[in-house]
Design a protein around this motif. Structure first.
Motif, PDB file in Angstrom:
ATOM      1  N   GLY A   1       0.904   2.495  -4.253  1.00  0.00           N
ATOM      2  CA  GLY A   1       2.459   2.868  -5.901  1.00  0.00           C
ATOM      3  C   GLY A   1       3.199   4.244  -5.853  1.00  0.00           C
ATOM      4  O   GLY A   1       2.448   5.188  -5.283  1.00  0.00           O
ATOM      5  N   PRO A   2       4.022   4.375  -6.570  1.00  0.00           N
ATOM      6  CA  PRO A   2       4.689   4.905  -7.407  1.00  0.00           C
ATOM      7  C   PRO A   2       4.022   6.804  -7.655  1.00  0.00           C
ATOM      8  O   PRO A   2       4.663   7.266  -7.944  1.00  0.00           O
ATOM      9  N   VAL A   3       3.079   6.315  -8.019  1.00  0.00           N
ATOM     10  CA  VAL A   3       2.579   6.794  -9.033  1.00  0.00           C
ATOM     11  C   VAL A   3       1.705   8.493  -8.928  1.00  0.00           C
ATOM     12  O   VAL A   3       1.325   8.141  -7.313  1.00  0.00           O
ATOM     13  N   CYS A   4       2.369   9.512  -8.747  1.00  0.00           N
ATOM     14  CA  CYS A   4       2.327  10.925  -8.057  1.00  0.00           C
ATOM     15  C   CYS A   4       0.283  11.227  -8.466  1.00  0.00           C
ATOM     16  O   CYS A   4       0.373  12.045  -9.206  1.00  0.00           O
ATOM     17  N   GLU A   5      -0.358  10.112  -7.991  1.00  0.00           N
ATOM     18  CA  GLU A   5      -1.665  10.575  -7.691  1.00  0.00           C
ATOM     19  C   GLU A   5      -2.368  10.318  -6.412  1.00  0.00           C
ATOM     20  O   GLU A   5      -1.848   8.959  -6.087  1.00  0.00           O
ATOM     21  N   SER A   6      -2.989  10.280  -5.759  1.00  0.00           N
ATOM     22  CA  SER A   6      -4.214   9.857  -4.928  1.00  0.00           C
ATOM     23  C   SER A   6      -4.435   8.902  -4.875  1.00  0.00           C
ATOM     24  O   SER A   6      -4.995   7.684  -4.131  1.00  0.00           O
ATOM     25  N   GLY A   7      -5.383   8.637  -6.156  1.00  0.00           N
ATOM     26  CA  GLY A   7      -5.804   7.861  -6.618  1.00  0.00           C
ATOM     27  C   GLY A   7      -4.134   6.526  -6.552  1.00  0.00           C
ATOM     28  O   GLY A   7      -5.418   5.108  -6.980  1.00  0.00           O
ATOM     29  N   ASP A   8      -3.019   6.566  -7.216  1.00  0.00           N
ATOM     30  CA  ASP A   8      -3.160   5.568  -6.987  1.00  0.00           C
ATOM     31  C   ASP A   8      -2.990   4.451  -5.673  1.00  0.00           C
ATOM     32  O   ASP A   8      -1.631   4.889  -5.179  1.00  0.00           O
ATOM     33  N   TRP A   9      -3.562   3.603  -5.801  1.00  0.00           N
ATOM     34  CA  TRP A   9      -3.365   2.459  -3.819  1.00  0.00           C
ATOM     35  C   TRP A   9      -3.824   1.377  -4.854  1.00  0.00           C
ATOM     36  O   TRP A   9      -4.532   1.520  -5.560  1.00  0.00           O
ATOM     37  N   ILE A  10      -3.530   0.333  -4.386  1.00  0.00           N
ATOM     38  CA  ILE A  10      -3.204  -0.928  -5.173  1.00  0.00           C
ATOM     39  C   ILE A  10      -4.702  -1.475  -3.670  1.00  0.00           C
ATOM     40  O   ILE A  10      -5.712  -2.946  -3.990  1.00  0.00           O
ATOM     41  N   GLY A  11      -4.324  -1.341  -2.801  1.00  0.00           N
ATOM     42  CA  GLY A  11      -5.298  -1.813  -1.282  1.00  0.00           C
ATOM     43  C   GLY A  11      -5.089  -0.871  -1.025  1.00  0.00           C
ATOM     44  O   GLY A  11      -4.671  -0.463  -0.019  1.00  0.00           O
ATOM     45  N   ARG A  12      -6.613  -1.406   0.189  1.00  0.00           N
ATOM     46  CA  ARG A  12      -6.765  -0.039   1.418  1.00  0.00           C
ATOM     47  C   ARG A  12      -7.175  -0.794   2.898  1.00  0.00           C
ATOM     48  O   ARG A  12      -8.100  -2.208   2.506  1.00  0.00           O
ATOM     49  N   ASP A  13      -5.909  -0.428   3.790  1.00  0.00           N
ATOM     50  CA  ASP A  13      -6.599  -1.482   5.174  1.00  0.00           C
ATOM     51  C   ASP A  13      -6.088  -2.539   5.401  1.00  0.00           C
ATOM     52  O   ASP A  13      -7.023  -3.264   5.409  1.00  0.00           O
ATOM     53  N   ARG A  14      -4.811  -2.656   4.551  1.00  0.00           N
ATOM     54  CA  ARG A  14      -4.361  -4.538   4.438  1.00  0.00           C
ATOM     55  C   ARG A  14      -3.677  -5.070   5.735  1.00  0.00           C
ATOM     56  O   ARG A  14      -2.635  -3.676   5.973  1.00  0.00           O
ATOM     57  N   ALA A  15      -3.869  -5.827   6.439  1.00  0.00           N
ATOM     58  CA  ALA A  15      -2.777  -5.742   7.800  1.00  0.00           C
ATOM     59  C   ALA A  15      -1.688  -6.720   7.438  1.00  0.00           C
ATOM     60  O   ALA A  15      -2.451  -7.736   6.195  1.00  0.00           O
ATOM     61  N   LEU A  16      -0.619  -6.263   7.520  1.00  0.00           N
ATOM     62  CA  LEU A  16       0.220  -7.045   7.134  1.00  0.00           C
ATOM     63  C   LEU A  16       1.753  -6.894   7.243  1.00  0.00           C
ATOM     64  O   LEU A  16       2.019  -6.030   8.232  1.00  0.00           O
ATOM     65  N   SER A  17       2.851  -7.773   7.679  1.00  0.00           N
ATOM     66  CA  SER A  17       4.605  -8.296   8.436  1.00  0.00           C
ATOM     67  C   SER A  17       5.212  -7.357   7.482  1.00  0.00           C
ATOM     68  O   SER A  17       5.486  -8.217   6.372  1.00  0.00           O
ATOM     69  N   VAL A  18       5.531  -6.843   6.754  1.00  0.00           N
ATOM     70  CA  VAL A  18       6.572  -6.004   5.642  1.00  0.00           C
ATOM     71  C   VAL A  18       7.432  -5.576   5.935  1.00  0.00           C
ATOM     72  O   VAL A  18       7.756  -4.089   6.988  1.00  0.00           O
ATOM     73  N   VAL A  19       8.761  -5.799   5.673  1.00  0.00           N
ATOM     74  CA  VAL A  19       9.581  -4.596   5.813  1.00  0.00           C
ATOM     75  C   VAL A  19       9.983  -4.581   4.167  1.00  0.00           C
ATOM     76  O   VAL A  19       9.829  -4.966   3.375  1.00  0.00           O
ATOM     77  N   ALA A  20      10.812  -3.588   4.095  1.00  0.00           N
ATOM     78  CA  ALA A  20      11.631  -2.834   2.634  1.00  0.00           C
ATOM     79  C   ALA A  20      12.099  -4.058   1.928  1.00  0.00           C
ATOM     80  O   ALA A  20      13.193  -5.162   2.552  1.00  0.00           O
ATOM     81  N   GLY A  21      11.760  -4.826   0.751  1.00  0.00           N
ATOM     82  CA  GLY A  21      12.908  -5.404  -0.202  1.00  0.00           C
ATOM     83  C   GLY A  21      12.088  -6.656  -0.293  1.00  0.00           C
ATOM     84  O   GLY A  21      12.375  -7.896  -1.064  1.00  0.00           O
ATOM     85  N   ASP A  22      10.869  -6.977   0.786  1.00  0.00           N
ATOM     86  CA  ASP A  22       9.841  -8.248   0.729  1.00  0.00           C
ATOM     87  C   ASP A  22       9.300  -8.354  -0.862  1.00  0.00           C
ATOM     88  O   ASP A  22       9.131  -6.552  -1.614  1.00  0.00           O
ATOM     89  N   GLN A  23       8.641  -9.480  -0.581  1.00  0.00           N
ATOM     90  CA  GLN A  23       7.847  -9.204  -2.303  1.00  0.00           C
ATOM     91  C   GLN A  23       6.694  -9.623  -1.673  1.00  0.00           C
ATOM     92  O   GLN A  23       6.172 -10.473  -1.709  1.00  0.00           O
ATOM     93  N   LEU A  24       5.366  -9.428  -2.411  1.00  0.00           N
ATOM     94  CA  LEU A  24       3.956  -9.010  -2.452  1.00  0.00           C
ATOM     95  C   LEU A  24       3.528  -9.605  -3.688  1.00  0.00           C
ATOM     96  O   LEU A  24       3.741  -9.602  -4.644  1.00  0.00           O
ATOM     97  N   ALA A  25       2.560 -10.881  -4.052  1.00  0.00           N
ATOM     98  CA  ALA A  25       1.547 -10.954  -4.807  1.00  0.00           C
ATOM     99  C   ALA A  25       0.526 -10.356  -4.767  1.00  0.00           C
ATOM    100  O   ALA A  25      -0.355 -10.437  -4.041  1.00  0.00           O
ATOM    101  N   VAL A  26       0.152  -9.526  -5.746  1.00  0.00           N
ATOM    102  CA  VAL A  26      -1.116  -9.131  -5.885  1.00  0.00           C
ATOM    103  C   VAL A  26      -1.888 -10.464  -6.906  1.00  0.00           C
ATOM    104  O   VAL A  26      -1.163 -10.605  -7.827  1.00  0.00           O
ATOM    105  N   MET A  27      -3.063 -10.674  -6.083  1.00  0.00           N
ATOM    106  CA  MET A  27      -3.673 -11.909  -6.548  1.00  0.00           C
ATOM    107  C   MET A  27      -4.978 -10.912  -7.502  1.00  0.00           C
ATOM    108  O   MET A  27      -5.221 -10.141  -7.442  1.00  0.00           O
ATOM    109  N   SER A  28      -5.928 -12.421  -8.263  1.00  0.00           N
ATOM    110  CA  SER A  28      -6.792 -12.650  -9.286  1.00  0.00           C
ATOM    111  C   SER A  28      -6.293 -11.118 -10.251  1.00  0.00           C
ATOM    112  O   SER A  28      -6.852 -10.002 -10.874  1.00  0.00           O
ATOM    113  N   ALA A  29      -4.939 -10.943 -11.251  1.00  0.00           N
ATOM    114  CA  ALA A  29      -4.452  -9.788 -11.748  1.00  0.00           C
ATOM    115  C   ALA A  29      -4.173 -10.538 -12.887  1.00  0.00           C
ATOM    116  O   ALA A  29      -3.683  -9.962 -14.180  1.00  0.00           O
ATOM    117  N   GLY A  30      -5.120 -11.429 -14.037  1.00  0.00           N
ATOM    118  CA  GLY A  30      -4.226 -12.080 -15.046  1.00  0.00           C
ATOM    119  C   GLY A  30      -5.471 -11.376 -16.022  1.00  0.00           C
ATOM    120  O   GLY A  30      -5.840 -11.395 -16.961  1.00  0.00           O
TER     121      GLY A  30
END
Ligand code: PLP
Length: 429
Positions: free
Chosen positions: A353-382
């Protein structure tokens, strides 16, 4: 192509390459409401609840949703209307229950640090039970209740010293955790509670941890608690109910927790074997009712290839989704629209994410085909996302939507910077 549902998310599905919550297209929701955006499925919440209700069919049982998992009013309303009680841990949570139409009489109040003000508020509202976590708290609660000419209904949280084999930060029933009273001290503390004029002893409770994916620790904890029930009742103190807490896990990443009804079939058989099948049962599930009923939609802001790591920088951050930073927790991350990502080569990314912390990660080592502007869904977020969110880096809290069939209800407006600064004052002069 229609994939029926995403693992663990029965009411979210991929249809013709697009992600849906029930009958609603998530790309369209993100376009209409912006990102980051939490989207919950009401049907997913109710089907998770139904698994517990099936498990308890024919029994005297009360399900108290542990609202710390997700305390948004629209979510509480779903459970209040379905007849649930609530497990609260603060006076503020009680206000939320009442605002959402919940019944005070079905509220249980847990937590190691209840203040006198919170006790008074809960007594005045007529809550069902205080789950007391220390001997000192018993004395204070009795004093507060007597001052109001009331008797507080209490249960004592017993620490069965069973290892739930989960992350240390969400393991709560071990000897060195701050929660509950030690098993070996419990009988004496019950006798003390029974002697206090401002208290009415009504139950016993335990909660051994969270994201538990195996029935064994529950069965062990039940044995330990029921041994105590026998000792307490032999000492002449009658217990109306037994509360086994919450803690059942969900499928985040190929996790295979038991279904709630299957788990409770086993536990009830054990309860019957001990001869306590006729007692009123209480439980306090949180995560298992809401965790896989929600996703967080986010947009890719930048992709940043590097020598050692590639970064996929998204507009959701640790302030929205704190679990990875807090517990190294895993959330699956999937494209909202498969077609949009076709052009990009698949690469391995750290999703941050954009937060100024190295701890600001949502997923590590994820295989993705993405370009800027794509939308992603972070699952199990309820569960444990919005309720743990913050304004760190002066980021407003995300908006929340509740989907019900083909209807969409806005249950939280996106927080503005004015909302965030409302309580702040400049120094005069
Ligand atoms: N009850 C108590 C006392 C808790 O502390 C918690 C969470 O830690 C819960 C219930 C809910 O746990 P879960 O969300 O894992 O079901």
């Amino acid at each position: 192509m229609t994939r029926p549902s995403l693992p663990g998310h029965p009411h979210f599905a991929c249809r013709e390459g697009e992600l849906f919550a029930e009958n609603v297209n998530l790309r369209e929701l993100a376009a209409a409401h912006g990102t980051p955006l939490f989207v919950y499925s009401k049907a997913a919440m109710l089907s998770a609840l139904a698994a517990y209700q099936r498990g308890f069919a024919g029994r005297h049982a009360q399900i108290c949703y542990a609202m710390k998992a997700n305390s948004s009013l629209g979510v509480l309303q779903v459970f209040a209307r379905a007849g649930c009680g609530f497990d609260i841990v603060s006076g503020g949570e009680l206000d939320r229950v009442l605002a959402a139409g919940g019944e005070a009489g079905k509220v249980i109040f847990s937590g190691v640090g209840k203040t006198r003000t919170e006790m008074r508020k809960a007594l005045a509202a007529g809550i069902g039970c205080f789950n007391v976590e220390s001997e000192a708290e018993l004395d204070v609660l009795s004093e507060v209740a007597l001052a109001l000419q009331l008797r507080a209904p209490v249960s004592i949280r017993v620490n069965p010293n069973v290892d739930p084999k989960t992350h240390p930060y969400i393991s709560t029933g071990l000897k060195d955790n701050k929660f509950g009273v030690a098993h070996e001290d419990a009988l004496r503390i019950y006798q003390h509670a029974a002697s206090l004029k401002g208290l009415r002893v009504v139950g016993i409770d335990c909660h051994i941890g969270s994201q538990i994916t195996d029935a064994t620790p529950y069965l062990d904890a039940m044995d330990r608690v029921l041994d105590l029930v026998a000792a307490i009742e032999a000492a002449g103190i009658t217990l109306e109910h037994i509360d086994f807490g919450g803690g059942l896990g969900i499928n985040y990443n190929n996790d295979t927790p038991p279904e709630a009804d299957a788990l409770w079939r086993q536990l009830l058989a054990r309860l019957d074997a001990h001869g306590y099948g006729g007692k009123k049962l209480m439980i306090e599930p949180g995560r298992s009712l809401v965790g896989n009923a929600g996703v967080c939609l986010t947009e890719v802001l930048y992709v940043k290839p590097g020598e050692h790591k590639n970064f996929c920088i998204i507009d959701a951050a640790m302030n929205d989704l704190p679990r990875p930073a807090m517990y190294q927790a895993f959330h699956a991350i999937v494209p909202v629209t498969a077609a949009a990502t076709k052009g990009a080569a698949e690469m391995t990314y750290d999703v941050v994410g954009p937060v100024c912390e190295s701890g600001d990660w949502i997923g590590r080592d994820r295989a993705l085909s993405v370009v800027a502007g794509d939308q992603l869904a972070v699952m199990s977020a309820g569960a444990y996302c919005m309720s743990m969110s913050s304004n760190y880096n002066t980021r407003g809290r995300a908006a929340e939507l509740l989907v019900d069939g083909d209807q969409v209800h806005l249950i939280r407006r996106r927080e503005t910077v004015e909302d965030q600064m409302r309580q702040e004052l400049l120094v005069k002069g």
